[in-house]
Motif scaffolding. Structure first.
Motif, PDB file in Angstrom:
ATOM      1  N   TYR A  13       0.851  -1.197   0.000  1.00  0.00           N
ATOM      2  CA  TYR A  13       0.000   0.000   0.000  1.00  0.00           C
ATOM      3  C   TYR A  13       0.883   1.243   0.000  1.00  0.00           C
ATOM      4  O   TYR A  13       1.533   1.561   1.007  1.00  0.00           O
ATOM      5  N   ASP A  40      -3.439  -2.964  -2.490  1.00  0.00           N
ATOM      6  CA  ASP A  40      -4.646  -2.610  -1.741  1.00  0.00           C
ATOM      7  C   ASP A  40      -4.999  -1.137  -1.921  1.00  0.00           C
ATOM      8  O   ASP A  40      -5.015  -0.363  -0.973  1.00  0.00           O
ATOM      9  N   ASN A  63      -9.539  -4.106  -2.000  1.00  0.00           N
ATOM     10  CA  ASN A  63     -10.669  -3.171  -1.900  1.00  0.00           C
ATOM     11  C   ASN A  63     -10.287  -1.871  -1.197  1.00  0.00           C
ATOM     12  O   ASN A  63     -11.133  -1.020  -0.973  1.00  0.00           O
ATOM     13  N   ASN A  65      -9.140  -1.640   1.899  1.00  0.00           N
ATOM     14  CA  ASN A  65      -9.266  -1.733   3.360  1.00  0.00           C
ATOM     15  C   ASN A  65      -8.802  -3.094   3.878  1.00  0.00           C
ATOM     16  O   ASN A  65      -9.315  -3.589   4.883  1.00  0.00           O
ATOM     17  N   HIS A 188      -4.968  -6.631  10.703  1.00  0.00           N
ATOM     18  CA  HIS A 188      -3.594  -6.188  10.460  1.00  0.00           C
ATOM     19  C   HIS A 188      -2.603  -6.909  11.363  1.00  0.00           C
ATOM     20  O   HIS A 188      -1.587  -7.404  10.910  1.00  0.00           O
ATOM     21  N   GLN A 241      -8.116   0.645  16.600  1.00  0.00           N
ATOM     22  CA  GLN A 241      -7.993   0.644  15.154  1.00  0.00           C
ATOM     23  C   GLN A 241      -7.350  -0.659  14.678  1.00  0.00           C
ATOM     24  O   GLN A 241      -6.790  -1.414  15.477  1.00  0.00           O
ATOM     25  N   SER A 295       0.268  -1.687   4.990  1.00  0.00           N
ATOM     26  CA  SER A 295      -1.135  -1.506   5.334  1.00  0.00           C
ATOM     27  C   SER A 295      -1.598  -0.130   4.927  1.00  0.00           C
ATOM     28  O   SER A 295      -0.809   0.744   4.610  1.00  0.00           O
ATOM     29  N   LYS A 296      -2.900   0.053   5.008  1.00  0.00           N
ATOM     30  CA  LYS A 296      -3.489   1.372   4.809  1.00  0.00           C
ATOM     31  C   LYS A 296      -3.528   2.078   6.156  1.00  0.00           C
ATOM     32  O   LYS A 296      -4.000   1.513   7.128  1.00  0.00           O
TER      33      LYS A 296
END
Length: 297
Positions: A13, A40, A63, A65, A188, A241, A295-296
């Motif tokens: 990402y 991603d 997608n 996420n 995650h 989160q 990761s996002k």
């Protein structure tokens, strides 16, 4: 080792340069493999750059996420459909040495000859600047009150361990058939620890390869839920989160791996976020939530 199929699984990402550097190191290996790369929702041109420089890479669109576990799960699912002999988890911030894959495969062959075919092989990494160890295998703390999985430094011998951090992990077909994919309960963090622990419960084993297979830097704890300089409400927000301990994922992990008193362990990270606990090394699975995964934000 001449006739085998190997799938390398990566998720990314918005780290185009890191992803390309990772692939550059990967393609210096002396074995054949297919790469499954999950993009991603990158907005920095990662997919286009990969297509231009490494056209053989199988790019899968996420997608937006998925985070680390979701992205790796998607890549793993695609590769499992093709029935490879081996699957390699690889972080795109991990640069493997030229003979890393050969060494990991040879270690699995050795363990198979010793009667341990259902063995996961974990490659340890070191910091590119300091040379200090960063990620690899893990053992549960022997302290009765601890739910922490402690990083285990590599030696010059194969070492058996409890589980692993997923920066560079070789999984043979026999293990994948028993354990399956990463659990969708995780987003995650914790998914790699859970996979190793589930594998052991199913009769498989987890081994740390001798020495180091490459480099990977540790991320700073600054700005994370364990940063005591942040106010309580901000630490709690970050804790809940995907990069922290979302309630559902943490509940699944503790119920599955923390024994009959799992509910006691369940409260600990949330309590620590409130009181600003400063002994970071005592945080359960601490390395997991601060490691530099793809990761996002």
């Amino acid at each position: 080792m001449d006739c085998f199929k190997l799938a390398v699984l990566i998720t990314c990402y918005n780290r185009r340069d890191k992803t390309l550097t990772c692939l550059q190191a990967l393609y210096q290996q002396h074995v054949n493999f297919d790469v499954y790369l999950v993009d991603d929702g990158c907005s920095d041109g990662t997919s286009d750059a990969v297509k231009q420089n490494y056209p053989a890479v199988k790019i899968i669109k996420g997608n937006g996420n998925l985070f680390w576990v979701g992205g790796m799960r998607l890549a793993f699912a695609a590769a499992l459909q093709e029935g490879y002999d081996y699957y390699l988890w690889l972080n795109d911030d991990t640069l493997i040495d030229p003979n890393a894959l050969t060494e990991l495969l040879n270690h699995h062959c050795h363990l198979t000859q010793q009667g341990h075919p259902d063995s996961i092989i974990v490659g340890s990494t070191r910091d590119p600047l300091t040379g200090k160890p960063t990620y690899g295998g893990a053992m549960r703390s022997k302290r009765w009150y601890s739910n922490k999985y402690e990083f285990v430094e590599s030696t010059q011998q194969l070492q058996e361990c409890d589980t692993m951090y997923g920066n560079c992990v070789l999984i043979p077909r026999s293990v994948a058939e028993k354990v399956g994919n990463l659990d969708a309960a995780f987003i995650h963090t914790l998914g790699d620890l859970d996979y190793g622990l589930r594998a052991r419960k199913l009769g498989c084993s987890v081994w740390i390869a001798p020495g180091y297979i490459g480099t990977c830097s540790k991320n700073s704890v600054r700005g994370s839920w364990v940063d005591t300089k942040l106010p309580i409400h901000e630490r709690l927000r970050k804790l809940l989160q995907p990069k922290g301990y979302p309630i559902k994922a943490w509940t699944v992990f503790t119920k599955r791996h923390s024994g009959p008193f799992w509910f006691i362990y369940w409260f600990l990270p949330y309590l620590r976020a409130v009181i600003g606990y400063r002994d970071l090394s005592a945080s359960p699975a601490f390395c997991e939530e601060i490691k530099q995964q793809t990761s996002k934000p």
